[in-house]
Design a protein around this motif. Sequence first.
Motif, PDB file in Angstrom:
ATOM      1  N   LEU A 276       0.834  -1.197   0.000  1.00  0.00           N
ATOM      2  CA  LEU A 276       0.000   0.000   0.000  1.00  0.00           C
ATOM      3  C   LEU A 276       0.872   1.251   0.000  1.00  0.00           C
ATOM      4  O   LEU A 276       2.043   1.215   0.403  1.00  0.00           O
ATOM      5  CB  LEU A 276      -0.904   0.000   1.234  1.00  0.00           C
ATOM      6  N   PRO A 277       0.321   2.399  -0.423  1.00  0.00           N
ATOM      7  CA  PRO A 277       1.102   3.645  -0.367  1.00  0.00           C
ATOM      8  C   PRO A 277       1.414   4.028   1.078  1.00  0.00           C
ATOM      9  O   PRO A 277       0.559   3.933   1.953  1.00  0.00           O
ATOM     10  CB  PRO A 277       0.194   4.673  -1.048  1.00  0.00           C
ATOM     11  N   MET A 278       2.659   4.450   1.306  1.00  0.00           N
ATOM     12  CA  MET A 278       3.124   4.765   2.658  1.00  0.00           C
ATOM     13  C   MET A 278       3.393   6.259   2.808  1.00  0.00           C
ATOM     14  O   MET A 278       3.870   6.912   1.881  1.00  0.00           O
ATOM     15  CB  MET A 278       4.411   3.978   2.965  1.00  0.00           C
ATOM     16  N   ILE A 279       3.080   6.774   3.985  1.00  0.00           N
ATOM     17  CA  ILE A 279       3.429   8.145   4.357  1.00  0.00           C
ATOM     18  C   ILE A 279       4.603   8.054   5.325  1.00  0.00           C
ATOM     19  O   ILE A 279       4.460   7.513   6.425  1.00  0.00           O
ATOM     20  CB  ILE A 279       2.252   8.887   5.027  1.00  0.00           C
ATOM     21  N   LEU A 280       5.763   8.561   4.940  1.00  0.00           N
ATOM     22  CA  LEU A 280       6.986   8.392   5.733  1.00  0.00           C
ATOM     23  C   LEU A 280       7.295   9.643   6.537  1.00  0.00           C
ATOM     24  O   LEU A 280       7.277  10.760   6.005  1.00  0.00           O
ATOM     25  CB  LEU A 280       8.166   8.083   4.812  1.00  0.00           C
TER      26      LEU A 280
END
Length: 385
Positions: A276-280
């Motif tokens: 899934l898209p990750m927010i880092l």
Amino acid sequence: MDTDLRAHFLEGMSRVASAVTVVTTDGDAGRYGVTVSSMTSVSADTTRPSLLVSIHHLSPAGEAIRKNRRFCANVLSGNQSFVSDLFSGRLKHLNEDRFSAIPWHGGVTGAPIIDGAIVSLDCELKTALLWGTHFILIGEVEQIELSSQRSPLVYANRGYRRAIPIAPDDHQSHNPQNQLRVGFFITLGPEFVPSLVADFANQSPAVDLSLLEADHDDLLEQMRAGRIEAAITFGTVDDPEFTTEVICPSAPHVLLNADHPLATRASLRLAEVAGLPMILLDFPSVRGAVTAFFERNQLRPQIRLQSPSLAMVRGLVAQGLGYSIVPQNPQNKTAPDGTEIRAIPLDDDFPEGAVVAVAKSAGSRSALATDFISKCRKSFRHTSQ
């Protein structure tokens, strides 16, 4: 040329932080400006101070400088990335007359001085040496203008940065017998530090306590320099000079939008969210810890967005733009706008997420530092229960 050597050189130099300078000139050859990252002093102890800039041999600004025999090195402030982009040619629609887009005035040589630059050094050109693809230009300074701005624009890792202080203020007078300087990993501050400091101050009101918030490596560097006595941070420390104590074991959680299909799960595995898209959270130590975490599990993160602000990360997660991973169960489970987010326990082992106290060996630290670490240990134990 060895192409591998060139590629490694470019990658290596991209990691070197440099102040961003716009070099300008005006005269019979015309008015020009160009953005450079290679500007440095040569000597302050000659008849006039001298500095060096490096400009590509095909640059019109470089040719004009050699003909005009004058240039001004304008070191940009942290809020002037637009000016850098303007003179690097990134803003194509303004290429015809770049100087009309910014405030400036002429210096003693006639070269444009850019308003708001932290320092502008107006120079007479003395030497122009062609080396490979670049001219090395050395000028003697005739005029210096300093602005009220003090934080330079920095370019590193192929992006703009701002220079911020990471060391405590050393200009205040202190009593070493009653002084304690401690550091915290920057995300621990808002949820943990205020109540801890208040408790410590109530019990030890005479202690001169100074706080530093910084990234993991910055904290260790300040300890080596003797500017702080102890640090509360995440992960491991491989340095025989320091002792490390785990004061809160790792408890990784996945942050999700409240409406996410996985948000009702009692726990998750890393493999279930890796695609899934990750927010880092964009700090060097966090990026390194996340990379190691995924590599141990033979996975790769799909980083969509990143920010150095934990509040921004929570806000992006709350809007359903991706998930994030935090090393501990967060006390705050809302975005800045009040939108609720979910924190789901992660079953995978994540040793980098342990909260640790780092200090000199017990025989080398002060009693105040030992007492403070003890209070941190009790505070985390209470918080985690």
